[in-house]
Design a protein around this motif. Structure first.
Motif, short mmCIF file in Angstrom:
data_model
loop_
_atom_site.label_atom_id
_atom_site.label_comp_id
_atom_site.label_asym_id
_atom_site.label_seq_id
_atom_site.Cartn_x
_atom_site.Cartn_y
_atom_site.Cartn_z
N VAL A 185 2.45 -106.27 -11.80
CA VAL A 185 3.77 -107.19 -12.33
C VAL A 185 3.12 -108.56 -12.82
O VAL A 185 3.27 -108.90 -13.99
N LEU A 186 2.15 -109.12 -12.02
CA LEU A 186 1.81 -110.56 -12.41
C LEU A 186 0.65 -110.33 -13.84
O LEU A 186 0.74 -111.03 -14.66
N LYS A 187 -0.11 -109.31 -13.55
CA LYS A 187 -0.78 -109.09 -14.84
C LYS A 187 -0.24 -108.91 -16.15
O LYS A 187 -0.44 -109.45 -17.10
N ASN A 188 0.85 -108.04 -15.96
CA ASN A 188 1.66 -107.63 -16.91
C ASN A 188 2.48 -109.08 -17.77
O ASN A 188 2.58 -109.28 -18.95
N ALA A 189 2.81 -109.89 -16.75
CA ALA A 189 3.61 -111.11 -17.06
C ALA A 189 2.56 -112.05 -17.93
O ALA A 189 2.63 -112.75 -18.84
N ILE A 190 1.43 -111.94 -17.29
CA ILE A 190 0.38 -112.85 -17.97
C ILE A 190 -0.03 -112.44 -19.44
O ILE A 190 -0.22 -113.14 -20.26
N THR A 209 0.45 -112.85 -25.14
CA THR A 209 1.06 -112.16 -26.65
C THR A 209 2.16 -113.01 -27.43
O THR A 209 1.88 -113.34 -28.42
N ALA A 210 2.87 -113.64 -26.53
CA ALA A 210 3.83 -114.66 -27.10
C ALA A 210 3.12 -115.88 -27.73
O ALA A 210 3.41 -116.28 -28.87
N LEU A 264 8.45 -121.49 -23.49
CA LEU A 264 9.12 -121.23 -22.25
C LEU A 264 8.53 -120.16 -21.44
O LEU A 264 8.49 -120.29 -20.17
N SER A 265 7.74 -119.12 -22.05
CA SER A 265 6.99 -118.24 -21.13
C SER A 265 5.78 -118.82 -20.40
O SER A 265 5.85 -118.51 -19.38
N LEU A 266 5.27 -119.83 -21.24
CA LEU A 266 4.31 -120.38 -20.35
C LEU A 266 4.74 -121.39 -19.36
O LEU A 266 4.00 -121.31 -18.18
N GLN A 267 5.87 -122.11 -19.48
CA GLN A 267 6.43 -122.66 -18.39
C GLN A 267 6.80 -121.98 -17.28
O GLN A 267 6.77 -122.29 -16.17
N ALA A 289 5.35 -122.01 -13.42
CA ALA A 289 6.50 -122.30 -12.32
C ALA A 289 6.02 -121.13 -11.34
O ALA A 289 5.75 -121.44 -9.96
N VAL A 290 5.54 -120.02 -11.77
CA VAL A 290 5.36 -118.84 -10.87
C VAL A 290 4.01 -119.41 -9.95
O VAL A 290 3.66 -119.10 -9.21
N ARG A 291 2.92 -119.86 -10.92
CA ARG A 291 1.79 -120.27 -10.42
C ARG A 291 1.89 -121.26 -9.29
O ARG A 291 1.18 -121.24 -8.42
#
Length: 107
Positions: A40-45, A50-51, A83-86, A90-92
């Motif tokens: 899940v974390l790898k996919n989110a990164i 990609t964005a 937004l995706s980076l922010q 936050a998750v990090r």
């Protein structure tokens, strides 16, 4: 807007939130509801990357004067990437806080 992509992102973020809140994550491979945190974390990164790459490509295309890229597309793409980076930051931060809390536990 790609609804399945948004739905999968929401599902992943809910899984991350559940993992961050301390809910147990099962590792039994026979459990159909199993959440693989690293996947899940790898996919989110990868989605954030990609964005970011897409936004950069659109900005560069607009800068070079491509007729198929509008300023509005560039701005929306840059905002989505931001937004995706922010969200990832936050998750990090939550993961770092959880790690610090675990390392400070008295055994």
């Amino acid at each position: 807007m790609n609804t399945p992509n948004v739905d999968s992102m929401v599902t992943r973020m809910q899984a991350l939130a559940a993992a961050a809140s301390g809910k147990p994550v099962t590792t039994d491979s026979q459990d159909p509801n199993r959440v693989d945190f690293s996947a899940v974390l790898k996919n989110a990164i990868e989605n954030v990357n990609t964005a970011q790459n897409s936004a950069q490509a659109k900005a560069q295309s607009f800068t070079l004067g491509a007729s198929d890229t509008s300023l509005e597309d560039v701005i929306v793409s840059l905002q989505k990437a931001n937004l995706s980076l922010q969200g990832m930051i936050a998750v990090r931060n939550r993961l770092v806080d959880a790690y610090k809390e675990v390392t400070n536990l008295q055994v």
